[in-house]
Every structure is written in C-alpha cells, then in structure tokens.
Design an enzyme around this catalytic site. Structure first.
Site, PDB file in Angstrom:
ATOM      1  N   THR A  93      56.386 -94.000  14.065  1.00  0.00           N
ATOM      2  CA  THR A  93      56.404 -93.488  15.428  1.00  0.00           C
ATOM      3  C   THR A  93      56.041 -94.622  16.363  1.00  0.00           C
ATOM      4  O   THR A  93      54.877 -95.024  16.442  1.00  0.00           O
ATOM      5  CB  THR A  93      55.395 -92.334  15.582  1.00  0.00           C
ATOM      6  N   LYS A 116      60.030 -86.695  17.293  1.00  0.00           N
ATOM      7  CA  LYS A 116      58.731 -86.946  16.657  1.00  0.00           C
ATOM      8  C   LYS A 116      57.597 -86.906  17.681  1.00  0.00           C
ATOM      9  O   LYS A 116      56.481 -86.467  17.366  1.00  0.00           O
ATOM     10  CB  LYS A 116      58.752 -88.300  15.947  1.00  0.00           C
TER      11      LYS A 116
END
Length: 302
Positions: free
Chosen positions: A101, A177
């Site tokens: 991420t 995400k």
C-alpha cells in the site's frame, strides 16, 4: 497448467512480515528468488526454498514476474529505479506485481516510467495478514491492463483466495486498498479501546473477546488482533505480524485521499491521530496490537 506458467520464475523483493510468507507460498509451486537488505530475512528465505540474491537486480535476472513487498513509496522507487533497481534487469515483457500500500499516485507514476521499457505493472495490494499469506488466502485488489494481468495471473491466484479486478489501470487497486485500510485502521483502533476498557473494568479478557466475536461487534481485526492485545495487556511476548508504523502510514494515505476527495472522515482522522501518538510513544516497530497499551491523555503506553 500451460507450459508458460510451469516455467515462470518469480522474484520476491522485500521479505518482511508479508513478503516472506508470500515468497514461501509461491516457492511451493514455482522457482522463486528473493532479496531483502536484512541478511537474517535472506537466511529464513533460503531455509524456505527461496534462492537468495545479493541485490534486487540479481534476484530478477531470470524472472518473468517480480513481486514487490515494501513499506513505503520511497522503498518502491528504490527497488524499481535505484542503483540496483530491477527496471533495468527485467526483460521486456516481464510483469511487476505491486502488493504494498503506497498510494495511487506513486503507482501510476511508476507504471508510466516502466511502460517505455515494455514492463507491465500490476497494481495488486493485498489484505489478510501473514498467516493468510502463507496459506495463499489473501484478498488481492487488482488494477491492471488486461495483458499485464494475464501475465501475472498465476502468481495472483497462488497468493489470493479472492482476487478482485477493481479497475483497468495501475492505481485502481491502491484506491480500493485505501478504502479497505480506512476500515482496518479504524477497526483496530476501536478494538484496542474496547479491550483496554474491558481490562480497566476487571472483566475476564478471554471471555470478553469471545462475547464480542459472537455478536454485532465482531470484526476480522478484533478476531486477529484481539488475542495479541490481551497478551500486550498482560505484558507477555507478542508475535510481530503487522507493524504500527505500517498501519500509521496507511492511515496517512487514507487521510490524504479523504481530504483530496472532499470526504468528511473524522473517525478515520481520530484513528490516524491514535497511530501517530503510538509512534511518538516509541511503538513504531511494535505489532499494532500495542495500541491497546495507549492510555490516558498523555497517550503513553502502559
């Protein structure tokens, strides 16, 4: 399984809490090389059947797919384009699977830089934790062009029990995400506060956790972090599975995206401030279940 998939060689770059179990899972089915700047992680990788490499570039010499598992966008840039970056060692037609991420803008920029080299970037951040990574049971959120996705499909299927293609371009997976991490970060912070309250009230913590998981308050983060939070409250050794600074970084990405999108998100903001307080209290490299030890207006760990 076709001839191409059988011969696929994979490089995993970053062998931390998520990278090593993912590499180990892949090595059960494919030839895998790995790189991490920490020599102890390379030793663990070799024991798991992964060929260790001295640099990221060397790990990718014969790889058709490179899996990146790092903490930050700066680390991704270094792995891709640094002095030993993989962009120049991967052959044309290879694919890079970005599992971390790091934010949509960073991934879009990297994809644009890789395109002239005919290297595809599959934006595929994962969720589920290290235990699920070892079982190939991750949730994978994919943003990729169809041809790049096809080249990396076998790797994605080995890593994830649930692979969702959420968009056709790199960056789309990062956006999904970020939404996911808003909930994960808030749920973890809320679980920490609930169990800290239960402890202060003298409730039996195992019973409390069992009750909470039986009703509407249940969540994956409570079930996953809860037992470690109880260990934290009892000052027992805790296995490091998800670092506090990683979740803090993710919540920073959440905060930035909410502000850029004009979304009012005070709950996410409060959770982010709790993680920042944990960093200031010296818990950056601790498991994020350590949030349960934050107490009082001073935000000092117990």
């Amino acid at each position: 399984m076709n001839e191409r998939s059988v011969s696929t060689q994979v490089a995993v770059l970053g062998l931390g809490a998520m990278g090593l179990p993912m590499a180990t899972r892949l090595a059960e089915h494919l030839p895998v090389s790995g790189y991490d700047p920490n020599s102890s992680r390379l030793e663990l990788a070799e024991k798991a059947g992964i060929r260790p490499a001295e640099t990221a570039a060397l790990a990718c010499e014969h790889a058709g797919v490179a899996v990146i598992s790092v903490r930050t966008a700066a680390q991704m840039e270094l792995v891709l384009f640094g002095p030993d970056g993989i962009a120049q060692s991967l052959r044309a037609g290879a694919s890079i699977v970005m599992t971390s991420t790091v934010g949509a803008d960073a991934v879009r920029s990297a994809a644009a830089a890789l395109d002239p080299l005919s290297i595809g970037l599959v934006d595929a951040p994962v969720s589920g934790g290290s235990l699920r990574a070892a079982r190939g049971d991750l949730l994978v959120m994919v943003g990729a062009q169809p041809d790049h996705l096809e080249a990396a499909q076998q790797v994605l299927d080995l890593l994830g029990s649930t692979v969702h293609v959420v968009g056709p371009q790199p960056g789309d997976g990062q956006l999904m995400k970020t939404v996911n991490q808003l909930l994960c970060g808030v749920h973890t912070a809320a679980a920490a506060e609930a169990l800290a309250l239960a402890d202060s009230l003298g409730l039996d913590l195992e019973t409390c956790l069992q009750v909470l998981q039986s009703g509407a308050a249940a969540s994956f983060m409570l079930a996953d972090r809860g037992p470690r939070m109880i260990e934290q409250l009892r000052h027992e050794p805790v296995e490091l599975r998800s670092r506090t600074d990683v979740m803090s970084k993710d919540m920073g990405i959440v905060q930035d995206l909410c502000e850029a999108s004009g979304v009012f998100a005070p709950v996410a903001g409060a959770a982010h401030r709790k993680y920042l307080a944990a960093l200031q209290a010296g818990l950056a490299q601790h498991d994020d279940s350590s949030l349960v030890t934050m107490t009082g207006s001073s935000a000092e760990p117990v």
